[in-house]
Design an enzyme around this catalytic site. Structure first.
Site, PDB file in Angstrom:
ATOM      1  CE  LYS A 257      -2.047   2.820   3.132  1.00 49.33           C
ATOM      2  NZ  LYS A 257      -2.211   3.973   2.261  1.00 49.33           N
TER       3      LYS A 257
ATOM      4  N   GLY B 214       6.862   5.138   8.092  1.00 47.53           N
ATOM      5  CA  GLY B 214       5.884   6.200   8.315  1.00 47.53           C
ATOM      6  C   GLY B 214       6.056   6.785   9.701  1.00 47.53           C
TER       7      GLY B 214
ATOM      8  CB  THR C  38       1.235   5.062  11.537  1.00 50.31           C
ATOM      9  OG1 THR C  38       0.827   6.414  11.398  1.00 50.31           O
ATOM     10  CG2 THR C  38       0.378   4.182  10.675  1.00 50.31           C
TER      11      THR C  38
ATOM     12  CD  GLU D  36      13.709   1.414   8.924  1.00 47.30           C
ATOM     13  OE1 GLU D  36      14.219   2.425   9.452  1.00 47.30           O
ATOM     14  OE2 GLU D  36      14.197   0.285   9.030  1.00 47.30           O
TER      15      GLU D  36
ATOM     16  CB  CYS E 217      12.789   9.979   7.744  1.00 48.52           C
ATOM     17  SG  CYS E 217      13.671   8.933   6.586  1.00 48.52           S
TER      18      CYS E 217
ATOM     19  CD  GLU F  44       9.011  12.993  12.008  1.00 48.00           C
ATOM     20  OE1 GLU F  44       7.969  12.390  12.284  1.00 48.00           O
ATOM     21  OE2 GLU F  44       9.887  12.539  11.256  1.00 48.00           O
TER      22      GLU F  44
HETATM   23  P1  NDP Z   1       1.946   7.887   8.239  1.00 54.66           P
HETATM   24  O1  NDP Z   1       2.369   7.063   9.383  1.00 54.66           O
HETATM   25  O2  NDP Z   1       0.768   8.761   8.387  1.00 54.66           O
HETATM   26  O3  NDP Z   1       1.636   6.974   6.979  1.00 54.66           O
HETATM   27  C1  NDP Z   1       2.546   6.013   6.460  1.00 54.66           C
HETATM   28  C2  NDP Z   1       1.759   4.956   5.725  1.00 54.66           C
HETATM   29  O4  NDP Z   1       0.958   4.236   6.669  1.00 54.66           O
HETATM   30  C3  NDP Z   1       0.797   5.522   4.688  1.00 54.66           C
HETATM   31  O5  NDP Z   1       0.718   4.639   3.597  1.00 54.66           O
HETATM   32  C4  NDP Z   1      -0.498   5.565   5.471  1.00 54.66           C
HETATM   33  O6  NDP Z   1      -1.620   5.598   4.651  1.00 54.66           O
HETATM   34  C5  NDP Z   1      -0.389   4.264   6.252  1.00 54.66           C
HETATM   35  N1  NDP Z   1      -1.248   4.178   7.431  1.00 54.66           N
HETATM   36  C6  NDP Z   1      -1.898   5.173   8.089  1.00 54.66           C
HETATM   37  N2  NDP Z   1      -2.623   4.653   9.118  1.00 54.66           N
HETATM   38  C7  NDP Z   1      -2.418   3.307   9.107  1.00 54.66           C
HETATM   39  C8  NDP Z   1      -2.867   2.221   9.922  1.00 54.66           C
HETATM   40  N3  NDP Z   1      -3.685   2.391  10.954  1.00 54.66           N
HETATM   41  N4  NDP Z   1      -2.421   0.986   9.645  1.00 54.66           N
HETATM   42  C9  NDP Z   1      -1.566   0.774   8.633  1.00 54.66           C
HETATM   43  N5  NDP Z   1      -1.128   1.753   7.796  1.00 54.66           N
HETATM   44  C10 NDP Z   1      -1.538   3.009   8.037  1.00 54.66           C
HETATM   45  O7  NDP Z   1       3.225   8.693   7.791  1.00 54.66           O
HETATM   46  P2  NDP Z   1       3.322   9.765   6.632  1.00 54.66           P
HETATM   47  O8  NDP Z   1       2.850   9.194   5.334  1.00 54.66           O
HETATM   48  O9  NDP Z   1       2.706  11.024   7.143  1.00 54.66           O
HETATM   49  O10 NDP Z   1       4.900   9.924   6.477  1.00 54.66           O
HETATM   50  C11 NDP Z   1       5.647  10.769   7.274  1.00 54.66           C
HETATM   51  C12 NDP Z   1       6.329   9.997   8.384  1.00 54.66           C
HETATM   52  O11 NDP Z   1       7.140   8.978   7.855  1.00 54.66           O
HETATM   53  C13 NDP Z   1       7.239  10.863   9.198  1.00 54.66           C
HETATM   54  O12 NDP Z   1       7.059  10.599  10.564  1.00 54.66           O
HETATM   55  C14 NDP Z   1       8.627  10.420   8.780  1.00 54.66           C
HETATM   56  O13 NDP Z   1       9.625  10.634   9.712  1.00 54.66           O
HETATM   57  C15 NDP Z   1       8.404   8.986   8.507  1.00 54.66           C
HETATM   58  N6  NDP Z   1       9.447   8.459   7.631  1.00 54.66           N
HETATM   59  C16 NDP Z   1      10.375   7.606   8.164  1.00 54.66           C
HETATM   60  C17 NDP Z   1      11.406   7.123   7.382  1.00 54.66           C
HETATM   61  C18 NDP Z   1      12.403   6.154   7.941  1.00 54.66           C
HETATM   62  O14 NDP Z   1      13.088   5.514   7.157  1.00 54.66           O
HETATM   63  N7  NDP Z   1      12.534   5.984   9.239  1.00 54.66           N
HETATM   64  C19 NDP Z   1      11.555   7.538   5.980  1.00 54.66           C
HETATM   65  C20 NDP Z   1      10.522   8.425   5.541  1.00 54.66           C
HETATM   66  C21 NDP Z   1       9.507   8.863   6.349  1.00 54.66           C
HETATM   67  P3  NDP Z   1      -2.286   7.010   4.267  1.00 54.66           P
HETATM   68  O15 NDP Z   1      -1.246   7.841   3.654  1.00 54.66           O
HETATM   69  O16 NDP Z   1      -3.331   6.621   3.318  1.00 54.66           O
HETATM   70  O17 NDP Z   1      -2.806   7.567   5.544  1.00 54.66           O
END
Ligand code: NDP
Length: 480
Positions: A173, A226, A230, A248, A282, A384
């Protein structure tokens, strides 16, 4: 208007519900495509297809799997201009960045794991005169891959490529905020001849589609990138089923600049590590600690350069920053700038939206923002923000800067600037981060372990770490 489709069992398909969500172009603040509003039923279909494909894919010789993944890499390369334009439109990032970073890296991810799997070896342990052990590494089955919006195709393929290379089938996804290049990838996979059901891409909302992946009893491993909140929810859902988890998560990375650094190099790279991709990486350093002896000199030069960065529409070849990803994210970043002011911060440059004209007047543009005068323990310095906002803080000693750097709940990456080798090692060893760069930033060798400590995640991606994650070790002990 483009209508994005799911990719299930080798075919492009509408969601079971028949409903679609709006996809907004951040540079213009306008709807420009539709996304399937999928649900549990689509995940059920995708998982069933993956389970059917698994017995054949997992026994397909590694060389054949590798050839198909190489073909996908080639097709990404051949379509790189189209993919870069799509990524930039979907995310708001400058097209130059999508061309030079996002799409080449998506290609490299497939290329790297297509070759990596050919060199992946299992261990053997001999107990002299007693027995010999060898460890098989078998694919797990169906893996779930969930990725965020900041580096859409780059991070999506970083998970999918090792999962497929290791012989798993995947239900994936992408972020609902940036689904376009994942959709284009499904077309590429069809063209490359990836067998039906091996990769399934389901679009839709996180709490519905992502949650259904975490809950599905036949999805045995989840690789997620993400936000920390989450990640916590996924862990809570998946842990009782004993799924393998690689998480991650967020970061609040320190950038530590000692007075004995190469000043020009540190300055130039810090501008990039603060504001690349509108600060939505990130690994961006959002807390900049500067040794007091050069604090004012560095601050003034930094603010001067930052205030000259051009914020513009993504196709502008001179744009250094484009639009941030969504209206809600734009508002969240502005609310953090307000908070910084309330906490006593002094905005040295930026701190406000940029109003572009014409087609772009409703886009989500923000000036890169530099703030000083905040305590390291305040919310602005602990939470963050994930946008073009950094803080500057002076320090007097290694002990002091390490205490401030390590005071956050996160531990993803850190950057250290010094010409003193011993100091570089000392600080690198003590800073709480999974990834440390000394005198550079975002230099990436895909063989190295990638991931964070503390609330920045669990597990590591990259190289053989990823192939180990996506396989189940089984030890066979034979008596001599
Ligand atoms: P989110 O946690 O909001 O979303 C990440 C993914 O999870 C999206 O596909 C989202 O879908 C999905 N998601 C949301 N809710 C759920 C759930 N309950 N169960 C399963 N999946 C779910 O993060 P963002 O997209 O806002 O990304 C930003 C974040 O990602 C920042 O905190 C950043 O630091 C982190 N990040 C970390 C990295 C690393 O390598 N450590 C690299 C890049 C980013 P949808 O978008 O449809 O809500």
């Amino acid at each position: 208007m483009i209508e994005i489709q799911n990719y299930i069992d080798g075919e492009l398909a509408a969601p079971v519900s028949g409903n679609y969500l709006e996809n907004i172009e951040p540079a213009k603040g306008e709807v420009y495509s539709k996304i399937p509003d999928s649900d549990k039923r689509d995940i059920e279909n995708a998982t069933a297809a993956a389970l059917r494909a698994f017995p054949v894919w997992s026994k397909t010789p590694a060389k054949e799997r590798s050839n198909i993944l190489m073909r996908i890499a080639e097709l990404i390369d051949q379509n790189s201009e189209m993919l870069a334009a799509a990524e930039s439109r979907d995310n708001g990032k400058p097209i130059k960045l999508a061309r030079s970073v996002d799409i080449p890296r998506a290609r490299d991810n497939f290329h790297f794991f297509a070759t990596g799997i050919l060199h992946f070896a299992s261990e053997a342990h001999e107990m002299e005169g007693v027995a010999i052990n060898y460890t098989r590494r078998q694919p797990i089955g169906v893996a779930g891959c969930i990725s965020p919006w900041n580096l859409p195709l780059y991070l999506f393929t970083w998970k999918i490529a090792p999962a497929l290379a290791a012989g798993n089938c995947v239900v994936a996804k992408p972020s609902e905020v940036t689904p376009m290049t994942a959709y284009l990838l499904s077309k590429i996979c069809i063209e490359a001849g990836l067998p039906a059901g091996v990769l399934n891409i389901v679009h839709g909302l996180g709490p519905k589609v992502g949650q259904a992946i975490s809950e599905h009893p036949h999805i045995k491993a989840i690789s997620f990138t993400g936000g920390t909140a989450t990640g916590k929810r996924i862990a809570q859902t998946a842990a009782p089923m004993f799924k393998k988890l690689s998480l991650e998560l967020g970061g609040k990375n320190p950038n530590i600049i000692f007075a004995d650094c190469d000043f020009e190099e540190a300055l130039k790279t810090t501008v990039r590590s603060s504001f690349a991709n509108q600060g939505q990486i990130c690994l961006c350093g959002s807390r900049i600690f500067i040794e007091r002896a050069i604090y004012e000199k560095f601050r003034d030069a930094f603010v001067d350069r930052v205030s000259r960065l051009k914020v513009s529409y993504p196709e502008d070849p001179d744009a250094k920053l484009g639009a941030v990803v969504s209206k809600s994210h734009f508002e969240k970043i502005l609310s953090y700038i307000d908070l910084a002011r309330e906490e006593g911060g002094h905005v040295l440059t930026g701190g406000e939206p940029v109003q572009l004209g014409g087609d772009y007047e409703h886009g989500y543009y923000l000036r890169p923002t530099v703030i000083e005068g905040l305590a390291h323990s305040c919310r602005t310095n602990q939470e963050e923000i994930f946008g073009p906002v950094v803080t500057l803080t002076p320090f007097d000693s290694e002990e002091e800067v390490l205490a401030m750097a390590n005071s956050v709940e996160y531990g993803l990456s850190a950057t250290i600037w010094t010409e003193n080798l011993r100091k570089a090692h000392r600080v690198a060893h003590k800073v709480e981060a999974g990834i440390v760069w000394v005198n550079c930033w975002l230099v990436r060798d895909l063989r190295t372990p990638f991931g964070g400590m503390k609330n920045s995640g669990v597990g590591r991606e990259g190289g053989f770490e990823a192939l180990r994650f996506f396989t189940e070790p089984k030890n066979v002990c034979i008596k001599l």
